[in-house]
Design a protein around this motif. Structure first.
Motif, PDB file in Angstrom:
ATOM      1  N   ALA A 315      -3.616  10.841 -11.064  1.00 29.64           N
ATOM      2  CA  ALA A 315      -3.017  11.729 -12.062  1.00 29.64           C
ATOM      3  C   ALA A 315      -2.540  13.030 -11.432  1.00 29.64           C
ATOM      4  CB  ALA A 315      -4.025  12.017 -13.170  1.00 29.64           C
ATOM      5  N   ASN A 316      -3.168  13.443 -10.342  1.00 28.73           N
ATOM      6  CA  ASN A 316      -2.788  14.690  -9.684  1.00 28.73           C
ATOM      7  C   ASN A 316      -1.635  14.532  -8.703  1.00 28.73           C
ATOM      8  OD1 ASN A 316      -4.637  16.294 -11.021  1.00 28.73           O
ATOM      9  ND2 ASN A 316      -6.229  16.068  -9.468  1.00 28.73           N
ATOM     10  N   GLY A 317      -1.059  13.341  -8.626  1.00 32.52           N
ATOM     11  CA  GLY A 317       0.143  13.198  -7.822  1.00 32.52           C
ATOM     12  C   GLY A 317       0.011  12.368  -6.569  1.00 32.52           C
ATOM     13  N   ALA A 318      -1.107  11.712  -6.340  1.00 33.55           N
ATOM     14  CA  ALA A 318      -1.230  10.852  -5.158  1.00 33.55           C
ATOM     15  C   ALA A 318      -0.261   9.675  -5.278  1.00 33.55           C
ATOM     16  CB  ALA A 318      -2.664  10.346  -5.020  1.00 33.55           C
ATOM     17  N   TRP A 330      -9.667  -6.377  -2.524  1.00 35.21           N
ATOM     18  CA  TRP A 330      -9.149  -5.404  -3.482  1.00 35.21           C
ATOM     19  C   TRP A 330      -8.297  -4.373  -2.748  1.00 35.21           C
ATOM     20  CZ3 TRP A 330     -14.660  -6.132  -3.660  1.00 35.21           C
ATOM     21  CH2 TRP A 330     -15.071  -6.986  -4.677  1.00 35.21           C
ATOM     22  N   LYS A 331      -7.091  -4.171  -3.204  1.00 35.59           N
ATOM     23  CA  LYS A 331      -6.253  -3.128  -2.621  1.00 35.59           C
ATOM     24  C   LYS A 331      -6.803  -1.754  -2.991  1.00 35.59           C
ATOM     25  CE  LYS A 331      -2.481  -4.651  -4.583  1.00 35.59           C
ATOM     26  NZ  LYS A 331      -1.052  -4.810  -4.967  1.00 35.59           N
ATOM     27  N   TYR A 332      -7.065  -1.570  -4.263  1.00 45.00           N
ATOM     28  CA  TYR A 332      -7.646  -0.332  -4.788  1.00 45.00           C
ATOM     29  C   TYR A 332      -8.218  -0.659  -6.147  1.00 45.00           C
ATOM     30  CZ  TYR A 332      -2.545  -0.550  -5.187  1.00 45.00           C
ATOM     31  OH  TYR A 332      -1.266  -0.994  -5.286  1.00 45.00           O
ATOM     32  N   ASP A 333      -8.908   0.294  -6.712  1.00 45.14           N
ATOM     33  CA  ASP A 333      -9.625   0.011  -7.956  1.00 45.14           C
ATOM     34  C   ASP A 333      -9.087   0.828  -9.129  1.00 45.14           C
ATOM     35  OD1 ASP A 333     -10.466   2.386  -6.953  1.00 45.14           O
ATOM     36  OD2 ASP A 333     -12.587   1.865  -6.825  1.00 45.14           O
ATOM     37  N   ILE A 334      -7.784   1.161  -9.085  1.00 43.63           N
ATOM     38  CA  ILE A 334      -7.152   1.887 -10.187  1.00 43.63           C
ATOM     39  C   ILE A 334      -5.775   1.281 -10.455  1.00 43.63           C
ATOM     40  CG2 ILE A 334      -8.337   4.112 -10.019  1.00 43.63           C
ATOM     41  CD1 ILE A 334      -4.993   3.619  -8.336  1.00 43.63           C
ATOM     42  N   ASP A 335      -5.154   1.678 -11.545  1.00 44.39           N
ATOM     43  CA  ASP A 335      -3.772   1.274 -11.834  1.00 44.39           C
ATOM     44  C   ASP A 335      -2.831   2.122 -10.984  1.00 44.39           C
ATOM     45  OD1 ASP A 335      -4.514  -0.622 -13.721  1.00 44.39           O
ATOM     46  OD2 ASP A 335      -4.544   0.857 -15.354  1.00 44.39           O
ATOM     47  N   ASN A 336      -1.887   1.451 -10.336  1.00 47.02           N
ATOM     48  CA  ASN A 336      -0.951   2.131  -9.456  1.00 47.02           C
ATOM     49  C   ASN A 336       0.467   1.881  -9.968  1.00 47.02           C
ATOM     50  OD1 ASN A 336       0.516   3.258  -7.371  1.00 47.02           O
ATOM     51  ND2 ASN A 336       0.052   1.627  -5.910  1.00 47.02           N
TER      52      ASN A 336
END
Length: 579
Positions: A315-318, A330-336
């Motif tokens: 949310a902060n811009g990553a 797993w690539k990552y554990d959030i929505d991208n």
């Protein structure tokens, strides 16, 4: 007349001298401007130096602490023969290393040996030594505190904290010249680079083209050997680095820790899947909640989790985009929001875990961020040799990997062959070869058939042999053929139950052999065991000493394959023993 004299005096004061140091010099005569009158210690020569002077240090061993004055270059005759031994010296003040550089200095061409502890600071620099250069040295043990100097082309071995940059200040750099940490090699270092300094937008820090390597089962005194390879804060470019690590254990810290503002671009992160569930969720990159971290054009392989980032961080811009993930659960554990740009593909490196250049038909070619160009002006590749800091090189067309895991069994009246699938983008088919004797050569005279599957059933009636042995080759769309797989076979007559032909265990010839390339090339060691057994796989050097224990535990029946590479003994491998 006065003006002429003043001009002459200025010329004399700024004229650079070349001075010399020779271990055990029998006739040291100041100002040490020839080998015949060379100083017998480095400190004596530095004591008479003025800015612009160069001190050449001859082969030998030196044991002393020094401060290199402003503008002085200290040049050893090579890290293979010019040794600086700090192990017996008394500790200095915590902020001062045994070798301390003022600004505009050069330190080059030494092997620097210290004690195996993070508290021993081998090299330190002034806070504003941005014009200083530490290059072409080899550091064994200890640590280096390079507050704001360029560190290029060095080798760090077995260092508990190879490099630490740990002072907060804004460098005086109005020309936007990058401060460089590049082209270094880190071998078996618990911490490679640890940066906790504030870098202003006008003075970027570039960490690029470095190679980090932890050998299998090394760092036995450091169970948490995967601790914080890179941990940094504020605006930093981390680009075109290669990290290959096979530690005995992971630590609670990630391979790369980000604190906001970093650009992580065109790197390779190669790990191993740890068998202990305690470490199963250890990520390769961790991103905290600070904004603006950018992860672009990187390749991740052989790790359960590639990137650990919080929803707040996104949310902060990553940004996470145009990366490749291979053998990653797993690539990552959030929505991208940029997930559609990401790949899951066999990278087709020239040599897995060793040479990370891309082959001609790699799916990573021209698949990076379209806003980033390679050096040849084309769209960027994913991986360590793409992007602005990559290389221009020729993509070679290699044969597919050798098929592995061949097994033979019987099902009704059929002989059934199974093996692992090839994953190259240009793969086409398999050729099957057979003979009545083991160890046969898989040539045209032994060719049986082809298939595009990894399971092949052949009628038993086709074979008139008492024993049948098989090998498999992989072929790509250009017609390149791999070498034949390891053979596997069965008894065809004289038994009610069909069985594999095998000894209790079989150790195969390692490949390639010979091998070396300073430890970057690896040899593959494979073996097969018929039944569940306690296995020890040992590697010996030319003196007959054990240098590695690759396997030490119980394993079920089957085929096993390991890669071994050691920069220290790469040219000294004598033998491998399976027991």
């Amino acid at each position: 007349m006065k003006k002429s004299i003043l001009l002459i005096l200025i010329i004399v004061s700024i004229r650079a001298e070349i001075r010399y140091v020779k271990a055990g010099s029998p006739n040291p005569v100041p100002p040490y401007i020839s080998w015949a009158t060379a100083a017998d210690s480095i400190g004596k020569a530095l004591a008479v130096c003025l800015p612009g002077d160069t001190v050449f240090v001859g082969n030998g061993t030196y044991k002393e602490t020094v401060v290199i004055p402003y503008g002085v270059s200290l040049i050893g005759q090579g890290r293979d023969s010019c040794v600086w031994d700090l192990r017996t010296l008394t500790s200095r003040a915590s902020e001062l290393g045994y070798i301390h550089l003022r600004d505009s200095c050069i330190l080059k061409g030494f092997k620097i040996i210290s004690r195996d502890t993070v508290s021993y600071i081998n090299i330190s620099t002034d806070k504003n030594a941005q014009k200083s250069l530490i290059t072409e040295n080899e550091m064994l043990y200890g640590s280096t505190v390079a507050r704001i100097s360029n560190v290029i082309g060095n080798v760090f071995k077995n260092c508990p904290a190879a490099m630490s940059v740990d002072y907060d200040f804004v460098p005086n750099n109005t020309k936007n010249t990058p401060w460089l940490i590049k082209d270094n090699i880190f071998i078996d270092c618990k911490s490679g680079i640890y940066v906790t300094i504030q870098v202003s937008a006008g003075s970027p820090l570039e960490i690029s083209n470095n190679y980090f390597y932890i050998q299998p089962n090394r760092l036995r005194d450091y169970d948490h050997c995967y601790s914080n390879f890179i941990s940094f804060r504020y605006s930093i470019l981390f680009s075109n680095n290669i990290m290959v690590a096979y530690p005995r254990n992971y630590s609670v810290l990630p391979q790369v820790g980000l604190n906001g503002g970093e650009i992580i671009r065109n790197n390779v992160f190669s790990s191993r899947n740890h068998p202990d569930p305690m470490y199963y969720y250890r990520e390769q990159i961790a991103v905290n909640s600070r904004p603006e971290a950018k992860l672009i054009n990187n390749h991740h392989e052989n790790n359960p989790l590639a990137i650990n980032i919080s929803p707040q961080g996104m949310a902060n811009g990553a940004q996470i985009k145009y990366n490749n993930y291979w053998n990653v659960k797993w690539k990552y554990d959030i929505d991208n929001p940029d997930s559609s740009t990401e790949l899951r593909a066999d990278p087709m490196f020239v040599k897995d875990t060793v040479d990370f250049h891309l082959q001609k038909y790699s799916p990573l070619i021209d698949r990076g961020d379209p806003e980033i160009q390679d050096k040849d002006g084309t769209r960027s590749d994913i991986g360590a040799y793409g992007g602005l800091l990559g290389e221009i090189y020729t993509y070679i067309d290699k044969a597919p990997r050798i098929p592995v895991g061949l097994q033979v069994s019987k099902s009704d009246s059929f002989i059934v062959l199974r093996w692992r699938k090839n994953t190259e983008a240009d793969f086409d088919r398999y050729h099957i070869y057979g003979d009545s004797v083991s160890g046969f050569t898989a040539d045209s005279g032994k060719y049986l058939t082809y298939t595009r599957d990894t399971v092949l059933a052949m009628p038993e009636r086709l074979f008139r042999w008492s024993k049948a042995y098989f090998r498999v080759k992989a072929i790509d769309r250009q017609g390149n053929k791999s070498e034949g797989s390891m053979w596997a076979g069965i008894v065809l007559t004289g038994m009610n139950e069909w069985a594999k032909v095998a000894e209790k265990y079989r150790l195969n010839q390692n490949y390639p052999n010979p091998w070396g390339s300073g430890g970057r090339e690896k040899t593959r060691i494979s073996y097969e065991i018929k039944e569940r057994s306690y296995v020890k796989l040992r590697v010996y050097n030319i003196l007959g000493d054990e240098v590695a224990l690759l396997v030490n535990g119980e394993q079920p029946a089957g085929y096993y394959e390991y890669e071994f590479g050691n920069p220290v003994i790469a040219e000294e491998l004598k033998g491998i023993k399976l027991a």
